[in-house]
Every structure is written in structure tokens, then in C-alpha cells.
Design a protein around this motif. Structure first.
Motif, PDB file in Angstrom:
ATOM      1  N   LEU A  24       0.836  -1.209   0.000  1.00  0.00           N
ATOM      2  CA  LEU A  24       0.000   0.000   0.000  1.00  0.00           C
ATOM      3  C   LEU A  24       0.866   1.253   0.000  1.00  0.00           C
ATOM      4  N   PHE A  25       1.935   1.221   0.773  1.00  0.00           N
ATOM      5  CA  PHE A  25       2.888   2.329   0.853  1.00  0.00           C
ATOM      6  C   PHE A  25       3.491   2.611  -0.529  1.00  0.00           C
ATOM      7  N   LEU A  26       3.996   1.568  -1.187  1.00  0.00           N
ATOM      8  CA  LEU A  26       4.628   1.742  -2.506  1.00  0.00           C
ATOM      9  C   LEU A  26       3.612   2.142  -3.574  1.00  0.00           C
ATOM     10  N   ASP A  27       2.413   1.595  -3.491  1.00  0.00           N
ATOM     11  CA  ASP A  27       1.366   1.940  -4.459  1.00  0.00           C
ATOM     12  C   ASP A  27       1.026   3.423  -4.366  1.00  0.00           C
ATOM     13  N   SER A  28       0.967   3.957  -3.145  1.00  0.00           N
ATOM     14  CA  SER A  28       0.638   5.382  -2.991  1.00  0.00           C
ATOM     15  C   SER A  28       1.755   6.271  -3.543  1.00  0.00           C
ATOM     16  N   LYS A  31       1.562   6.215  -7.535  1.00  0.00           N
ATOM     17  CA  LYS A  31       0.408   6.885  -8.134  1.00  0.00           C
ATOM     18  C   LYS A  31       0.552   8.399  -8.192  1.00  0.00           C
ATOM     19  N   ASN A  32       1.583   8.949  -7.578  1.00  0.00           N
ATOM     20  CA  ASN A  32       1.783  10.390  -7.591  1.00  0.00           C
ATOM     21  C   ASN A  32       2.509  10.836  -8.858  1.00  0.00           C
ATOM     22  N   THR A  33       2.320  12.072  -9.204  1.00  0.00           N
ATOM     23  CA  THR A  33       2.954  12.640 -10.393  1.00  0.00           C
ATOM     24  C   THR A  33       4.471  12.698 -10.239  1.00  0.00           C
ATOM     25  N   ALA A  34       4.927  13.165  -9.092  1.00  0.00           N
ATOM     26  CA  ALA A  34       6.366  13.287  -8.846  1.00  0.00           C
ATOM     27  C   ALA A  34       6.833  12.068  -8.066  1.00  0.00           C
ATOM     28  N   ASN A  35       7.615  11.241  -8.711  1.00  0.00           N
ATOM     29  CA  ASN A  35       8.125  10.036  -8.070  1.00  0.00           C
ATOM     30  C   ASN A  35       9.583  10.218  -7.701  1.00  0.00           C
ATOM     31  N   PRO A  36      10.006   9.651  -6.584  1.00  0.00           N
ATOM     32  CA  PRO A  36      11.403   9.781  -6.170  1.00  0.00           C
ATOM     33  C   PRO A  36      12.336   8.990  -7.083  1.00  0.00           C
ATOM     34  N   LYS A  37      13.601   9.312  -7.013  1.00  0.00           N
ATOM     35  CA  LYS A  37      14.604   8.564  -7.777  1.00  0.00           C
ATOM     36  C   LYS A  37      14.652   7.122  -7.294  1.00  0.00           C
ATOM     37  N   SER A  50       7.500  -9.805   0.089  1.00  0.00           N
ATOM     38  CA  SER A  50       7.086 -10.959  -0.717  1.00  0.00           C
ATOM     39  C   SER A  50       5.749 -10.755  -1.417  1.00  0.00           C
ATOM     40  N   THR A  51       4.899  -9.884  -0.897  1.00  0.00           N
ATOM     41  CA  THR A  51       3.592  -9.659  -1.519  1.00  0.00           C
ATOM     42  C   THR A  51       3.603  -8.490  -2.502  1.00  0.00           C
ATOM     43  N   VAL A  52       4.752  -7.866  -2.678  1.00  0.00           N
ATOM     44  CA  VAL A  52       4.856  -6.728  -3.598  1.00  0.00           C
ATOM     45  C   VAL A  52       5.191  -7.242  -4.992  1.00  0.00           C
ATOM     46  N   SER A  53       4.426  -6.792  -5.979  1.00  0.00           N
ATOM     47  CA  SER A  53       4.682  -7.235  -7.347  1.00  0.00           C
ATOM     48  C   SER A  53       6.029  -6.711  -7.836  1.00  0.00           C
ATOM     49  N   LYS A  54       6.646  -7.469  -8.724  1.00  0.00           N
ATOM     50  CA  LYS A  54       7.928  -7.040  -9.296  1.00  0.00           C
ATOM     51  C   LYS A  54       7.770  -5.729 -10.055  1.00  0.00           C
ATOM     52  N   GLY A  55       6.611  -5.529 -10.664  1.00  0.00           N
ATOM     53  CA  GLY A  55       6.348  -4.282 -11.380  1.00  0.00           C
ATOM     54  C   GLY A  55       6.347  -3.081 -10.458  1.00  0.00           C
ATOM     55  N   LEU A  56       5.716  -3.226  -9.295  1.00  0.00           N
ATOM     56  CA  LEU A  56       5.665  -2.129  -8.331  1.00  0.00           C
ATOM     57  C   LEU A  56       7.048  -1.851  -7.756  1.00  0.00           C
ATOM     58  N   LEU A  57       7.827  -2.894  -7.532  1.00  0.00           N
ATOM     59  CA  LEU A  57       9.194  -2.706  -7.053  1.00  0.00           C
ATOM     60  C   LEU A  57      10.032  -1.986  -8.098  1.00  0.00           C
ATOM     61  N   SER A  58       9.861  -2.371  -9.338  1.00  0.00           N
ATOM     62  CA  SER A  58      10.623  -1.782 -10.429  1.00  0.00           C
ATOM     63  C   SER A  58      10.215  -0.320 -10.675  1.00  0.00           C
ATOM     64  N   LYS A  59       8.911  -0.059 -10.714  1.00  0.00           N
ATOM     65  CA  LYS A  59       8.430   1.308 -10.972  1.00  0.00           C
ATOM     66  C   LYS A  59       8.903   2.286  -9.911  1.00  0.00           C
ATOM     67  N   ASN A  60       9.033   1.819  -8.683  1.00  0.00           N
ATOM     68  CA  ASN A  60       9.474   2.677  -7.585  1.00  0.00           C
ATOM     69  C   ASN A  60      10.977   2.617  -7.356  1.00  0.00           C
ATOM     70  N   ASN A  61      11.682   1.849  -8.171  1.00  0.00           N
ATOM     71  CA  ASN A  61      13.127   1.679  -8.020  1.00  0.00           C
ATOM     72  C   ASN A  61      13.460   1.364  -6.555  1.00  0.00           C
ATOM     73  N   ASP A  94       3.524   2.449   7.383  1.00  0.00           N
ATOM     74  CA  ASP A  94       2.076   2.499   7.569  1.00  0.00           C
ATOM     75  C   ASP A  94       1.475   3.798   7.041  1.00  0.00           C
ATOM     76  N   LEU A  95       2.286   4.578   6.348  1.00  0.00           N
ATOM     77  CA  LEU A  95       1.843   5.833   5.776  1.00  0.00           C
ATOM     78  C   LEU A  95       1.520   5.648   4.302  1.00  0.00           C
ATOM     79  N   THR A  96       0.397   6.155   3.876  1.00  0.00           N
ATOM     80  CA  THR A  96       0.109   6.201   2.443  1.00  0.00           C
ATOM     81  C   THR A  96      -0.022   7.667   2.053  1.00  0.00           C
ATOM     82  N   LEU A  97       0.595   8.019   0.957  1.00  0.00           N
ATOM     83  CA  LEU A  97       0.598   9.405   0.503  1.00  0.00           C
ATOM     84  C   LEU A  97      -0.696   9.739  -0.218  1.00  0.00           C
ATOM     85  N   ASP A  98      -1.172  10.964  -0.004  1.00  0.00           N
ATOM     86  CA  ASP A  98      -2.295  11.434  -0.803  1.00  0.00           C
ATOM     87  C   ASP A  98      -1.811  11.547  -2.235  1.00  0.00           C
ATOM     88  N   ILE A  99      -2.691  11.273  -3.157  1.00  0.00           N
ATOM     89  CA  ILE A  99      -2.317  11.337  -4.568  1.00  0.00           C
ATOM     90  C   ILE A  99      -2.372  12.791  -5.020  1.00  0.00           C
TER      91      ILE A  99
END
Length: 108
Positions: A24-28, A31-37, A50-61, A94-99
Motif C-alpha cells: 500500500l505504501f509503494l502503491d501510494s 500513483k503520484n505525479t512526482a516520483n522519487p529517484k 514478498s507480496t509486492v509485485s515485481k512491477g511495483l518494485l521496479s516502478k518505484n526503483n 504504515d503511511l500512504t501518501l495522498d495522490i
């Protein structure tokens, strides 16, 4: 001076048994316009991601570091030692960012 998140910002996160919170943390973040490096997560168990998709790990580096201690201060310091950007944002898992969708003008 403007900060370019994709070049200048790393998010650091300490996690303990975050298997349900980290996706949930990584998904939030993603989904934002400005993503960190990069996002550096220091957890106590490899299974924390283990429950995080490889795509989500990759997109968030995402870099995941396994800590030998379940100590938030130790974990944050360990993650901070791996940062290669000028700016760092320390967040809890446990923090999710507002989009936020940035509307760009010619100044962006």
C-alpha cells in the motif's frame, strides 16, 4: 532552486513485519505525479516484500535491505547510508501518501 524528485529525492523507510503495509505504501508513491529517484526500505525479514509485485518494485526503483536488528533507528541509519541523492524523505511503512497530480504550466 526547484527539486526534481526523479533526480534529487530518495524515500527511506524502516519496516518491521510490513508484509501487508509495504504494498500500500509503494502503491501510494507510484500513483503520484512526482516520483522519487529511489525508495530504500530496510526491513527485518525478506518476506516483508514478498507480496509486492515485481512491477511495483521496479516502478518505484526499490532497494530492500534486511536488517539484523528490529530497531527503527538502526534500520533508518542503515538505509540512509545507501542514499545517493541530495534530498531524503523518511517515512513509515504504515503511511500512504495522498495522490497529488501536479498541473504543469510553462514554468514546470
Amino acid at each position: 532552486m526547484a527539486i526534481k524528485a526523479e533526480e534529487d529525492l530518495t524515500i527511506v523507510c524502516a519496516s518491521h513485519n510490513g508484509v501487508n503495509r509495504i504494498p500500500l505504501f509503494l502503491d501510494s508513491i507510484q500513483k503520484n505525479t512526482a516520483n522519487p529517484k529511489e525508495v530504500i526500505i530496510c526491513g527485518t525479514h525478506e518476506s516483508d516484500i514478498s507480496t509486492v509485485s515485481k512491477g511495483l518494485l521496479s516502478k518505484n526503483n526499490v532497494s530492500f535491505i534486511v536488517s539484523e536488528f528490529a530497531n527503527q533507528i538502526y534500520q533508518r541509519n542503515l538505509a540512509l547510508s545507501k542514499v545517493n541523492t541530495d534530498y531524503v524523505l523518511q517515512l513509515d511503512d504504515d503511511l500512504t501518501l495522498d495522490i497529488v497530480q501536479q498541473k504543469c504550466s510553462e514554468a514546470c
